[in-house]
Structures are given as C-alpha cells and as structure tokens.
Write a protein that holds these residues in place. Sequence first.
Motif, mmCIF file in Angstrom:
data_model
loop_
_atom_site.group_PDB
_atom_site.id
_atom_site.type_symbol
_atom_site.label_atom_id
_atom_site.label_comp_id
_atom_site.label_asym_id
_atom_site.label_seq_id
_atom_site.Cartn_x
_atom_site.Cartn_y
_atom_site.Cartn_z
ATOM 1 N N VAL A 50 -18.270 -50.702 -63.729
ATOM 2 C CA VAL A 50 -17.050 -50.698 -64.538
ATOM 3 C C VAL A 50 -17.416 -50.973 -65.997
ATOM 4 O O VAL A 50 -17.880 -52.061 -66.344
ATOM 5 N N LYS A 51 -17.190 -49.984 -66.884
ATOM 6 C CA LYS A 51 -17.566 -50.116 -68.288
ATOM 7 C C LYS A 51 -16.518 -49.457 -69.184
ATOM 8 O O LYS A 51 -15.748 -48.606 -68.727
ATOM 9 N N ASP A 52 -16.541 -49.864 -70.446
ATOM 10 C CA ASP A 52 -15.652 -49.217 -71.407
ATOM 11 C C ASP A 52 -16.355 -47.998 -71.995
ATOM 12 O O ASP A 52 -17.447 -47.617 -71.555
ATOM 13 N N ALA A 53 -15.744 -47.385 -73.007
ATOM 14 C CA ALA A 53 -16.295 -46.164 -73.588
ATOM 15 C C ALA A 53 -17.643 -46.389 -74.262
ATOM 16 O O ALA A 53 -18.416 -45.450 -74.457
ATOM 17 N N ASN A 54 -17.935 -47.653 -74.633
ATOM 18 C CA ASN A 54 -19.202 -47.978 -75.277
ATOM 19 C C ASN A 54 -20.222 -48.554 -74.307
ATOM 20 O O ASN A 54 -21.197 -49.184 -74.715
ATOM 21 N N LYS A 55 -19.962 -48.337 -73.023
ATOM 22 C CA LYS A 55 -20.865 -48.761 -71.947
ATOM 23 C C LYS A 55 -21.038 -50.274 -71.874
ATOM 24 O O LYS A 55 -22.080 -50.771 -71.451
ATOM 25 N N ARG A 56 -20.017 -50.992 -72.300
ATOM 26 C CA ARG A 56 -20.038 -52.440 -72.175
ATOM 27 C C ARG A 56 -19.335 -52.846 -70.888
ATOM 28 O O ARG A 56 -18.211 -52.427 -70.626
ATOM 29 N N LYS A 79 -25.121 -61.195 -59.042
ATOM 30 C CA LYS A 79 -26.498 -60.827 -59.396
ATOM 31 C C LYS A 79 -26.577 -59.606 -60.323
ATOM 32 O O LYS A 79 -27.455 -58.746 -60.185
ATOM 33 N N LEU A 80 -25.665 -59.518 -61.278
ATOM 34 C CA LEU A 80 -25.700 -58.397 -62.216
ATOM 35 C C LEU A 80 -26.924 -58.487 -63.125
ATOM 36 O O LEU A 80 -27.468 -59.572 -63.347
ATOM 37 N N ASP A 81 -27.342 -57.358 -63.643
ATOM 38 C CA ASP A 81 -28.503 -57.283 -64.538
ATOM 39 C C ASP A 81 -28.170 -58.000 -65.843
ATOM 40 O O ASP A 81 -27.336 -57.543 -66.629
ATOM 41 N N ILE A 82 -28.837 -59.107 -66.079
ATOM 42 C CA ILE A 82 -28.523 -59.931 -67.243
ATOM 43 C C ILE A 82 -28.994 -59.305 -68.553
ATOM 44 O O ILE A 82 -28.536 -59.681 -69.628
ATOM 45 N N ASN A 83 -29.907 -58.324 -68.470
ATOM 46 C CA ASN A 83 -30.433 -57.680 -69.670
ATOM 47 C C ASN A 83 -29.921 -56.248 -69.850
ATOM 48 O O ASN A 83 -30.513 -55.460 -70.603
ATOM 49 N N GLU A 84 -28.827 -55.916 -69.191
ATOM 50 C CA GLU A 84 -28.290 -54.553 -69.312
ATOM 51 C C GLU A 84 -27.810 -54.295 -70.730
ATOM 52 O O GLU A 84 -27.180 -55.146 -71.362
ATOM 53 N N GLY A 89 -27.403 -50.495 -77.419
ATOM 54 C CA GLY A 89 -28.634 -51.161 -77.030
ATOM 55 C C GLY A 89 -28.527 -52.670 -77.024
ATOM 56 O O GLY A 89 -29.541 -53.371 -77.073
ATOM 57 N N GLU A 90 -27.298 -53.193 -76.977
ATOM 58 C CA GLU A 90 -27.093 -54.633 -77.052
ATOM 59 C C GLU A 90 -26.891 -55.247 -75.668
ATOM 60 O O GLU A 90 -26.123 -54.728 -74.842
ATOM 61 N N THR A 91 -27.551 -56.360 -75.437
ATOM 62 C CA THR A 91 -27.440 -57.098 -74.185
ATOM 63 C C THR A 91 -26.322 -58.135 -74.295
ATOM 64 O O THR A 91 -25.842 -58.421 -75.400
ATOM 65 N N PRO A 92 -25.911 -58.738 -73.167
ATOM 66 C CA PRO A 92 -24.927 -59.833 -73.226
ATOM 67 C C PRO A 92 -25.377 -60.967 -74.145
ATOM 68 O O PRO A 92 -24.562 -61.546 -74.864
ATOM 69 N N LEU A 93 -26.684 -61.270 -74.158
ATOM 70 C CA LEU A 93 -27.186 -62.329 -75.042
ATOM 71 C C LEU A 93 -26.936 -61.999 -76.507
ATOM 72 O O LEU A 93 -26.554 -62.882 -77.295
ATOM 73 N N LEU A 94 -27.144 -60.765 -76.903
ATOM 74 C CA LEU A 94 -26.892 -60.370 -78.290
ATOM 75 C C LEU A 94 -25.427 -60.556 -78.665
ATOM 76 O O LEU A 94 -25.105 -61.015 -79.764
ATOM 77 N N GLU A 110 -31.717 -69.127 -69.959
ATOM 78 C CA GLU A 110 -32.253 -69.899 -68.836
ATOM 79 C C GLU A 110 -32.190 -69.105 -67.527
ATOM 80 O O GLU A 110 -32.988 -69.323 -66.614
ATOM 81 N N CYS A 111 -31.263 -68.149 -67.467
ATOM 82 C CA CYS A 111 -31.129 -67.323 -66.261
ATOM 83 C C CYS A 111 -31.944 -66.032 -66.334
ATOM 84 O O CYS A 111 -31.831 -65.177 -65.449
ATOM 85 N N GLY A 112 -32.718 -65.881 -67.406
ATOM 86 C CA GLY A 112 -33.601 -64.719 -67.476
ATOM 87 C C GLY A 112 -33.321 -63.722 -68.586
ATOM 88 O O GLY A 112 -34.019 -62.706 -68.682
ATOM 89 N N ALA A 113 -32.319 -63.971 -69.415
ATOM 90 C CA ALA A 113 -32.072 -63.060 -70.539
ATOM 91 C C ALA A 113 -33.264 -63.101 -71.484
ATOM 92 O O ALA A 113 -33.747 -64.185 -71.836
ATOM 93 N N ASN A 114 -33.714 -61.952 -71.900
ATOM 94 C CA ASN A 114 -34.898 -61.858 -72.749
ATOM 95 C C ASN A 114 -34.502 -61.875 -74.227
ATOM 96 O O ASN A 114 -33.903 -60.925 -74.725
ATOM 97 N N PRO A 115 -34.836 -62.951 -74.965
ATOM 98 C CA PRO A 115 -34.447 -63.035 -76.378
ATOM 99 C C PRO A 115 -35.178 -62.037 -77.269
ATOM 100 O O PRO A 115 -34.801 -61.854 -78.423
ATOM 101 N N ALA A 116 -36.205 -61.396 -76.743
ATOM 102 C CA ALA A 116 -36.967 -60.431 -77.543
ATOM 103 C C ALA A 116 -36.332 -59.044 -77.550
ATOM 104 O O ALA A 116 -36.681 -58.199 -78.378
ATOM 105 N N ILE A 117 -35.392 -58.800 -76.641
ATOM 106 C CA ILE A 117 -34.760 -57.478 -76.582
ATOM 107 C C ILE A 117 -33.910 -57.255 -77.826
ATOM 108 O O ILE A 117 -33.088 -58.095 -78.205
ATOM 109 N N ALA A 118 -34.127 -56.118 -78.455
ATOM 110 C CA ALA A 118 -33.415 -55.795 -79.689
ATOM 111 C C ALA A 118 -32.422 -54.662 -79.450
ATOM 112 O O ALA A 118 -32.551 -53.878 -78.514
#
Length: 454
Positions: A50-56, A79-84, A89-94, A110-118
């Motif tokens: 389930v996503k909006d028009a911007n794939k969020r 168990k959703l992909d935390i780095n999707e 190209g933005e992740t939930p962390l961004l 702490e749950c695995g989100a990668n802070p290096a993803i840009a």
Amino acid sequence: MASDASSALAERQKVQNFLSAAVSGNLDLFKKLAAGFDDGNDLAKSVAAVKDANKRGALHFAAREGNIDVCKYLVEELKLDINEKDEDGETPLLHAARLGHIATSKYLVECGANPAIASELGATALHHAAGIGNVELLEFLLSKGAQVDSQSDSGTPLIWAAGHGQEDAVKLLLAHHANPNSETDDDITPLLSAVAAGSLSCLDLLIQAGAKVNITAGGATPLHIAADIGSSEITNCLLAAGADPNATDEDGLKSIQVAAARGNRSVVEILFPVTSQIRNIPNWTIDGIINHLQSDTEKKLEGTVNPHSENGSSDTVKLEVTPEAKKKAAEAKARGGDAYNNKDYSTAIDAYTQAISFDPTDAVLLSNRSLCWMRIGQAEYALSDAKACRELKPEWSKACYREGAALRLLQRFEEAANSFYEGVTLDPENKALIDAFREAVDAGRKFHGTDKQK
C-alpha cells in the motif's frame, strides 16, 4: 463502466484512510484498517504494497510524523523493510530525521535502519540533522558510523549546517573533523554558505578551523557575497582573515563595486581604505564610487530584455531594481532554497516566483526555478525558465545545462545535445556538461533507432 469507476474510487479512499491513520498515529485505527488489506495469505506483504503516488508507504508516513508506536507495529510485528525507499530514494529514517524526530530516528537505527543510505540527491539523515541544527541527533548518527563528510547535490552536512546558520551543529561537525573546505560541484564551501546565510558565528568557527577565505564560486568570492548582502560584520571578519579586497568577480568587479551598486554604504566605507583605485571611476571617494556604480547600473537596466513579454519578443524595458527589492528577492530566494532542500518543490517554485517579481534581472532565480519545475516533471515550464535564464546571462554554462536538461526530458534529444554542447564551449572543463552532451547524443540515437548495427 460506472461500477468500475466507483470501485476504483473506493479503493483509493481505502488507501488514503490507511495512510492517514499512519500520519495521525492512532494505532488501534491503523491496525483495524490494516486488517482490511488482509487477503488471508500474507498481511505484511499486503500492507507493504500500500503506497501513495510517490511510493511512500505507511512506515514512511509514520516515521515522518514521529509516530513511534505505529513504526514499532510495522517493524516488529509485520517485519516491513526498514530501509525501503520511496520515489525520491528516501527511507523512513530520512523522513524522521528531516523533521527532527529524535526518538523515532534512534528507534529505526537501533532496529537496523542504515544511516548511510542517501536519497536520490545524495542527502543522508546526517545532512537533515545538520540543516535543522539537531545536535542530539547529529551526535547519535555520528556514533553509529555516519560519515561526517558524506556528499549530496547540496554538499556535505557541514555546508548544510553553515548554510542554515546552525552554529552548534557547525561546532559539533568540526569537532568530528568535518572538512571546512569541502566543495559542491558548483564550488560552494561551508564558508561561502555561512556568508550567504549571514551567519557571523558560523563564519568565525569555520575560519578558526582553517576555511579558505579567498575562494571563488559562481564567479564571486565570499567578500563579494558579503558586499552584495551588505553585512559590515561579515565584511570585517573576512578582511581580518585575509580576504583580498582587490579580487574581481566574473564581471570584473571588485567587492567595493558590488557594495556600491547595491547601495550598501557601510560596506563601501569598510572596503574603501583597503581597495586599490579603479581607473574608470574618476571620483575616487566613497560618494563618487557609489554614484558611479548606481548610475552605471541604471544604464545597464534600461536595455535589459524582458524574457516574459506576452508575445515572447525581446522587448526592452527599463527595470529599476532598488536595494530594497534586491533584499526582498534575496529573502524569497532563501525560502526557496530551504523548501528545495526539504523536497517541497511547489513551495520552492512559489518562493522563486516571488523573488523573480522583485528582481527579474537575476538569472540565478530563473535557473533555480527551472530546476524545481524539472523535479515535478513540468518540462515545458522548466524549458521556458531556462531559455529566459540564457537570455539574461548568455555566457553562463549552467543556463545551457538547464535548457538541455529540460529538452532531454521532453525527448527533444538533438536540441538537448546542442544546448549541452554550447555549454561545453563556454566551460570546456565542465564534466557534467560533457557527460550530459554524450548522453543526449546516445539517447537520440536510441530514440531514432540509429544505434543499431547494420
């Protein structure tokens, strides 16, 4: 047919209600609506789709609003992909970091989100934390291995912090050995960003860290920028650090001439004793310099081409851009830059439109708005602004790049290649233009099928 349309509308409303629940943070309602997507096979997979028009997806929205309970349900139970990534190209962390949600950002990491993803533009969570001055989040991300000098289209986190006048963030990043002389592709450095932002405190920190004051970006030095915005304190600070008052910009002007043209008398007074006399200014006094430059500016503006005349012709009009109008244009430009960095392109377009209304002679404003139109897929508007930009500043290679990019989006590849090539002739060492020219030529061959072997 009516039934199909009704079903499609109902499905869209169902998706909207679900994503709105993620935004509101009502976990009970969110779980109830999530169950509505359960096809009896895999709830997690159905919710992830389930996503909006911007794939969020829901996790993007929950993180953006700092709704940690919803995030926990999606991450720990489904168990959703935390780095999707979304469309940008933005992740939930961004999303969480941009809005300064410390607890949510920490939880995701702490749950695995990668802070290096840009993102697609190269911005990381560290960039966003720096831009908003969130020192606690900066400390945390750096402790988790975030690269202090990670690059984006708008530079390093230090450039972001300096450009937003975030003194504490600048201090922290420098303490973690951020490079005070890092550069963007446009040669923007942290010091230039601090000067443009009018931040004396950030400028002091950067100079103490070894930032170079005699650099050039866009044809201007930091001292030219200080003269343009009329900051006496920043001008004094730069001179004390060794800034050269006799350096010229791309138009051959010294900083004192820029200050005089803008009517910034206090800066002219500071620069006058340290600037070598300019031969074509007959009355070498403070008043003489100001009067000469103001008169010269008015003469140039009388013949300025109006790029937005109704019939598209090169009508000449007398444009009187007062110092007050210049100031308002600069303020609107700054708002546009902030909105652009936050991916709010519509707001950025509105801000640049206001800036252009105050100062229609500034080609940079048209270039910036053209890029914003590109970001939302409005290639025709992007092309119009790029063409107007080239009329105002025909020797500027970036204007050629903007025109070529818009033409490429319109699949007018031959014209795009021509624009890029014209830019290369103006700036033969510009790798971005060279690469864009080659790509446009290749794209044109593929588009017309002439790249096939015979």
